[in-house]
Scaffold this motif. Sequence first.
Motif, short mmCIF file in Angstrom:
data_model
loop_
_atom_site.label_atom_id
_atom_site.label_comp_id
_atom_site.label_asym_id
_atom_site.label_seq_id
_atom_site.Cartn_x
_atom_site.Cartn_y
_atom_site.Cartn_z
N ALA A 18 0.88 -1.16 0.00
CA ALA A 18 0.00 0.00 0.00
C ALA A 18 0.92 1.22 0.00
N HIS A 19 1.13 1.77 -1.18
CA HIS A 19 2.08 2.86 -1.40
C HIS A 19 3.47 2.45 -0.90
N TYR A 20 3.97 3.00 0.18
CA TYR A 20 5.30 2.62 0.68
C TYR A 20 5.24 1.64 1.85
N PHE A 21 4.05 1.20 2.24
CA PHE A 21 3.91 0.19 3.29
C PHE A 21 4.02 -1.20 2.65
N TRP A 22 4.80 -2.08 3.27
CA TRP A 22 5.08 -3.41 2.72
C TRP A 22 4.72 -4.47 3.76
N PHE A 23 3.97 -5.48 3.31
CA PHE A 23 3.51 -6.56 4.18
C PHE A 23 3.92 -7.89 3.55
N PRO A 24 5.10 -8.41 3.90
CA PRO A 24 5.59 -9.64 3.27
C PRO A 24 4.77 -10.87 3.68
N ILE A 25 4.60 -11.77 2.72
CA ILE A 25 3.85 -13.00 2.97
C ILE A 25 4.72 -14.23 2.77
N GLY A 26 5.41 -14.35 1.66
CA GLY A 26 6.23 -15.54 1.38
C GLY A 26 6.52 -15.63 -0.10
N VAL A 62 -13.46 -9.68 -5.47
CA VAL A 62 -12.50 -8.62 -5.15
C VAL A 62 -11.14 -9.24 -4.82
N LEU A 63 -11.16 -10.31 -4.03
CA LEU A 63 -9.91 -10.99 -3.65
C LEU A 63 -9.28 -11.71 -4.83
N LEU A 64 -10.06 -12.53 -5.53
CA LEU A 64 -9.49 -13.44 -6.51
C LEU A 64 -9.47 -12.93 -7.95
N LYS A 65 -10.18 -11.87 -8.20
CA LYS A 65 -10.10 -11.28 -9.54
C LYS A 65 -9.40 -9.92 -9.46
N SER A 66 -9.95 -9.01 -8.70
CA SER A 66 -9.39 -7.64 -8.66
C SER A 66 -8.00 -7.61 -8.05
N LEU A 67 -7.85 -8.06 -6.81
CA LEU A 67 -6.54 -7.98 -6.15
C LEU A 67 -5.54 -8.93 -6.79
N TYR A 68 -5.96 -10.14 -7.09
CA TYR A 68 -5.03 -11.14 -7.63
C TYR A 68 -4.43 -10.70 -8.96
N HIS A 69 -5.20 -10.01 -9.78
CA HIS A 69 -4.74 -9.69 -11.13
C HIS A 69 -4.29 -8.25 -11.33
N GLU A 70 -4.58 -7.39 -10.38
CA GLU A 70 -4.22 -5.98 -10.60
C GLU A 70 -4.20 -5.24 -9.26
N LEU A 118 -5.68 -3.02 -6.44
CA LEU A 118 -7.03 -2.86 -5.91
C LEU A 118 -7.25 -1.41 -5.53
N ASP A 119 -8.24 -0.81 -6.14
CA ASP A 119 -8.57 0.57 -5.83
C ASP A 119 -9.06 0.68 -4.39
N LYS A 120 -8.70 1.76 -3.73
CA LYS A 120 -9.05 1.96 -2.32
C LYS A 120 -10.55 1.85 -2.06
N ALA A 121 -11.38 2.14 -3.04
CA ALA A 121 -12.83 2.04 -2.86
C ALA A 121 -13.29 0.59 -2.69
N ALA A 170 -4.23 0.46 4.56
CA ALA A 170 -4.74 1.10 3.35
C ALA A 170 -5.95 1.98 3.67
N LEU A 171 -6.83 1.49 4.53
CA LEU A 171 -8.00 2.29 4.91
C LEU A 171 -7.59 3.54 5.70
N GLN A 172 -6.66 3.36 6.63
CA GLN A 172 -6.23 4.47 7.48
C GLN A 172 -5.61 5.60 6.66
N TYR A 173 -4.82 5.24 5.66
CA TYR A 173 -4.10 6.25 4.89
C TYR A 173 -4.72 6.50 3.51
N ASP A 174 -5.89 5.90 3.24
CA ASP A 174 -6.61 6.09 1.99
C ASP A 174 -5.74 5.72 0.78
N LEU A 175 -5.25 4.47 0.78
CA LEU A 175 -4.32 4.00 -0.25
C LEU A 175 -4.89 2.82 -1.02
N ASP A 176 -4.42 2.66 -2.25
CA ASP A 176 -4.71 1.47 -3.03
C ASP A 176 -3.85 0.32 -2.49
#
Length: 138
Positions: A7-15, A42-50, A52-55, A126-132
């Motif tokens: 989310a912009h400059y915030f990074w959340f590593p998973i694996g 939203v999870l499997l189409k929007s986020l997975y492939h591109e 995700l808009d903050k909305a 992302a919600l707190q800072y209004d980020l994609d």
Amino acid sequence: MTVGLKAHYFWFPIGTGDFLHSFFSTISYNLEPNGWGTKYPVLLKSLYHEQLDKAQIPALQEELNNARELLMDIPPNKVIWDIEDLSKRPPWGDDISPEITSLGNYFVSSDSKQVFDIFLKAIETALQYDLDLRIHSM
């Protein structure tokens, strides 16, 4: 290469990419009888492939909470490593911690964080800072 949420400059590593794909594959295979993204678009189409808009982030949060709740009732032996090749198995096979009691708590990052919790922390930020939000490789 580590994959995570950004989310912009915030990074959340998973694996690894395979590990994150397994997370998505497990959700779709076990909870979407009509195919990838039919219940969790939203999870499997929007986020997975591109990106995700903050909305869309509140809808993502709702989908993740629903998926986690439903996966809590499915045993860990139902994990899917790759939905495109169901013969693939996790590199660790069936050698998992006794603390893993369901698919709802199966996915744990290399630094011992629940992947669902990582997602929810990224969503909260992302919600707190209004980020994609997007999936990103480092």
